[in-house]
Enzyme design. Structure first.
Site, mmCIF file in Angstrom:
data_model
loop_
_atom_site.group_PDB
_atom_site.id
_atom_site.type_symbol
_atom_site.label_atom_id
_atom_site.label_comp_id
_atom_site.label_asym_id
_atom_site.label_seq_id
_atom_site.Cartn_x
_atom_site.Cartn_y
_atom_site.Cartn_z
ATOM 1 N N ALA A 24 -0.565 -1.744 -4.837
ATOM 2 C CA ALA A 24 0.091 -3.043 -5.043
ATOM 3 C C ALA A 24 0.981 -3.387 -3.864
ATOM 4 O O ALA A 24 2.010 -2.760 -3.657
ATOM 5 C CB ALA A 24 0.930 -3.020 -6.317
ATOM 6 N N GLY A 25 0.553 -4.349 -3.091
ATOM 7 C CA GLY A 25 1.379 -4.828 -1.988
ATOM 8 C C GLY A 25 1.807 -6.223 -2.344
ATOM 9 O O GLY A 25 2.695 -6.434 -3.168
ATOM 10 N N GLU A 29 6.296 -7.519 5.033
ATOM 11 C CA GLU A 29 6.936 -8.559 4.211
ATOM 12 C C GLU A 29 5.993 -9.737 3.958
ATOM 13 O O GLU A 29 6.387 -10.901 3.992
ATOM 14 C CB GLU A 29 8.293 -8.991 4.823
ATOM 15 N N LEU A 40 9.004 -1.816 -2.929
ATOM 16 C CA LEU A 40 8.159 -2.750 -3.670
ATOM 17 C C LEU A 40 6.694 -2.315 -3.555
ATOM 18 O O LEU A 40 5.995 -2.170 -4.551
ATOM 19 C CB LEU A 40 8.350 -4.166 -3.104
#
Lengths: 380, 260
Positions: A130-131, A366, A125
């Site tokens: 882009a996190g 996360e 992801l």
């Protein structure tokens, strides 16, 4: 209301505790120092069914409930956080998406070997730009001639580059939606696909015995059918996957906090100053009392978030609370464990310095603590 | 082949022990675990089952009604079914009473091979396997560190001796007690744990076994506990401190102890 764990949950907890104590903990220092992925240990865990706990038996899993899986993670993480994150990323991020969104064929082709622990799987992801802001996803895929042409890059991807990794599921922009937002689709990319390049493992501050890689895609082509679930469902899918993952990271953090407490309590009972064990001083007792209290609260929070999910109720807010509180509890616990150890805590001969290095990423992976607070605030 | 693993429920070795006014150990459900020696018993039963296709493994235990939890834990390691012998008249049984009950239960279940641990971690009597064999009129191969079944007819064991080992054999059906070096017990797998509650678990009463309640239990016990005392774990240590001559004194001490 009943706080009693089921007989199965208790047996799973006891077995994992025993396994972690005997098989993982004695090797944690060496694994950390050598930053070596412990293949033999992961194979042993696979044989015991620890890599497919929450999946039904028909798909190669153990058929345990979600809370059992989280409790197992707590105990494995208590032995070593690196081994814990390998198990968590494989189960929650690698295998769960196939279970939740895969077609029957995809479940049989991908989920079964993952649940059996014959292979590991990664979820891609995060990108350089882009996190948590997944709207910034740059990796894109174009459907041409019956194949997705993928171009882009991912980073910080756990389990992507081990010898037993089967592949990665990635988020990619596949077009624009009518509302002007990017259309995100999850695509399955098996290892060995031409154009899929797995970078060298990162050198890390903690979780050193786990595998973390940058990935790049250069006109990488996968068949049209490698969409997980439906085209355009990627955003909705990974939001739910992350909710589940956060409960699991909460459990893993409780395991790390508990390990820090265990060491601190033992040391406080042994270390003599002014002619008596330092555990007899109230200054130390209060630290231990605070640690024990916060660990218990963090555990209750992940139990509750897991329970809500098992009841089919919304749990996004509680998942963030569990992850946030448990990771910050673990940070305080690791910090106080080092403090109680004094100068020895700063040296590598005691495990608490490793806990202190490992715990930082629990506040980042996360979804950072800041993102968790933003999610909680949104649900108030 | 029918294999029966005989196990006992004991208090956890780390649990605080206390005795009632009748000098019986007070057993608390939350401290109960399968006798640690019996993990080797169960493991050996499972290994023999793996070697002999078509075999069944039954786990047998005499204990309180709550020992079903202990049997489920054993079944999580493997095995096909469990039998608990439980009856209020059994309370206070000594080793001979226990052996009488196990012999009757083994007879009712039917077996080719009955496995035992070498002792239980609570009382350390180590009498039950031989007494059970006596009641059954069958051979016991005791303290086995290796067990081979040739065909379905003979059990052959190795028993560690002062130098090397003894070999002994007996025709089946036979009883075998095992020691820790015989194997490395497995961890229960996650699937094993999830399957454990679905396996059959039968409970036998004394009536089911056709035993007279007056032949077992506290009333029939010939063995009686008289008193108990806490073992003092304080050890005498000698400490040599400082740089001056401490090493020489340690060396002298080791020579005196014939270590060097």
């Amino acid at each position: 209301m009943d706080f009693t764990l089921s007989a199965e949950q208790q047996m799973i907890r006891d077995m994992c505790r025993e396994f972690a104590e005997a098989e993982i903990k004695p090797r944690a220092e060496e694994m950390d120092r050598g930053a070596a992925f412990p293949y033999d240990l992961i194979h042993k865990m696979a044989d015991l069914g620890l890599l497919g706990l929450p999946f039904p038996e028909e798909f190669g899993g153990a058929g345990a409930d979600f809370l059992s899986y989280c409790i197992a993670l707590e105990e494995i993480g208590r032995g070593d956080a690196s081994v814990g994150i390998t198990m968590e990323a494989h189960t929650s991020l690698g295998a769960t998406p196939f279970f939740l969104y895969g077609t029957e064929e995809q479940k049989h082709e991908y989920l079964v070997p993952l649940a059996r622990g014959e292979q590991l799987w990664a979820f891609g992801l995060t990108e350089p730009g882009a996190g948590s802001d997944s709207g910034g996803t740059q990796t894109h895929a174009e459907l041409r001639g019956g194949a997705w042409h993928i171009n882009g890059a991912k980073n910080f991807i756990t389990n992507a580059g081990t010898e037993m990794t089967g592949g990665v599921t990635i988020t990619a922009v596949t077009g624009m939606q009518a509302d002007g937002h990017k259309e995100i689709t999850n695509l399955i990319v098996p290892k060995g696909t031409p154009g899929y390049i797995i970078g060298n493992a990162y050198h890390k501050m903690g979780w050193r015995a786990s595998d973390t890689r940058p990935l790049s895609f250069e006109d990488c082509r996968v068949p049209e059918g490698n969409v997980l679930g439906r085209r355009g469902d990627g955003f909705r899918q990974f939001m739910h996957i992350l909710d589940l993952g956060r409960v699991a990271i909460g459990a893993l953090s409780v395991g790390l906090a508990q390990a820090a407490f265990d060491e601190a309590r033992t040391y406080a009972g042994e270390r003599q100053q002014f002619g008596k064990p330092i555990a007899t001083f109230q200054a130390i007792q209060f630290k231990l009392a605070d640690m024990a209290m916060e660990i218990e609260l963090a555990r209750l929070m992940y139990y509750k978030a897991a329970w809500l999910h098992m009841q089919g109720q919304p749990f996004t807010k509680e998942a963030s609370m569990a992850k946030l509180f448990a990771s910050e509890t673990a940070k305080r616990a690791a910090d106080q464990a080092v403090q109680i150890h004094g100068g020895y805590g700063f040296m590598d001969e005691y495990p608490v310095s490793r806990f202190w290095r490992n715990v930082k990423v629990h506040e980042i992976g996360e979804g950072t603590s800041e993102v968790q607070r933003a999610i909680i605030a949104k649900h108030l | 082949m029918n294999i029966v693993a005989c196990i006992k429920e004991t208090p956890s070795t780390t649990a605080e022990k206390s005795f009632g006014p009748d000098m019986r150990l007070e057993r608390r459900k939350e401290d109960a675990i399968p006798n640690p020696f019996d993990e080797y018993t169960i493991e050996e039963a499972l290994r023999q089952q793996e070697k002999h296709a078509g075999s069944t493994v039954t786990i047998l235990c005499m204990g309180p009604a709550t020992a079903t939890d202990t049997l489920r834990k054993a079944l999580a390691m493997g095995g096909d079914r469990a039998v608990l012998v439980s009856d209020s008249a059994l309370a206070g049984s000594d080793a001979i009473g226990t052996a009488r009950v196990l012999a009757a239960a083994l007879q009712k279940i039917g077996f080719d091979l009955a496995l035992f641990g070498s002792a239980a971690a609570d009382a350390y009597g180590g009498v039950v396997p031989s007494a059970t064999a006596e009641f059954l009129g069958l051979p016991l191969l005791s303290y086995a560190s290796k067990l081979d079944l040739s065909g379905d007819s003979t059990a052959r064991i190795q028993r560690a001796a002062e130098i090397g080992y003894n070999e002994a054999e007996a025709p089946l059906p036979a009883l075998v007690s095992v020691v820790k070096s015989i194997n490395e017990p497995r961890y229960p797998s996650m699937k094993g744990i999830m399957a454990s509650k679905k396996k059959p678990l039968d409970t036998f009463s004394l009536a089911d076994l056709g035993l007279d309640p007056s032949s077992v239990g506290g009333a029939a016990a010939r063995e009686r506990a008289i008193s108990s005392e806490k073992v003092s774990t304080q050890r005498k240590g000698e400490m040599y401190q400082g740089n001056e001559g401490a090493a020489d004194r340690v060396v002298a001490f080791l020579i005196e102890q014939k270590v060097l």
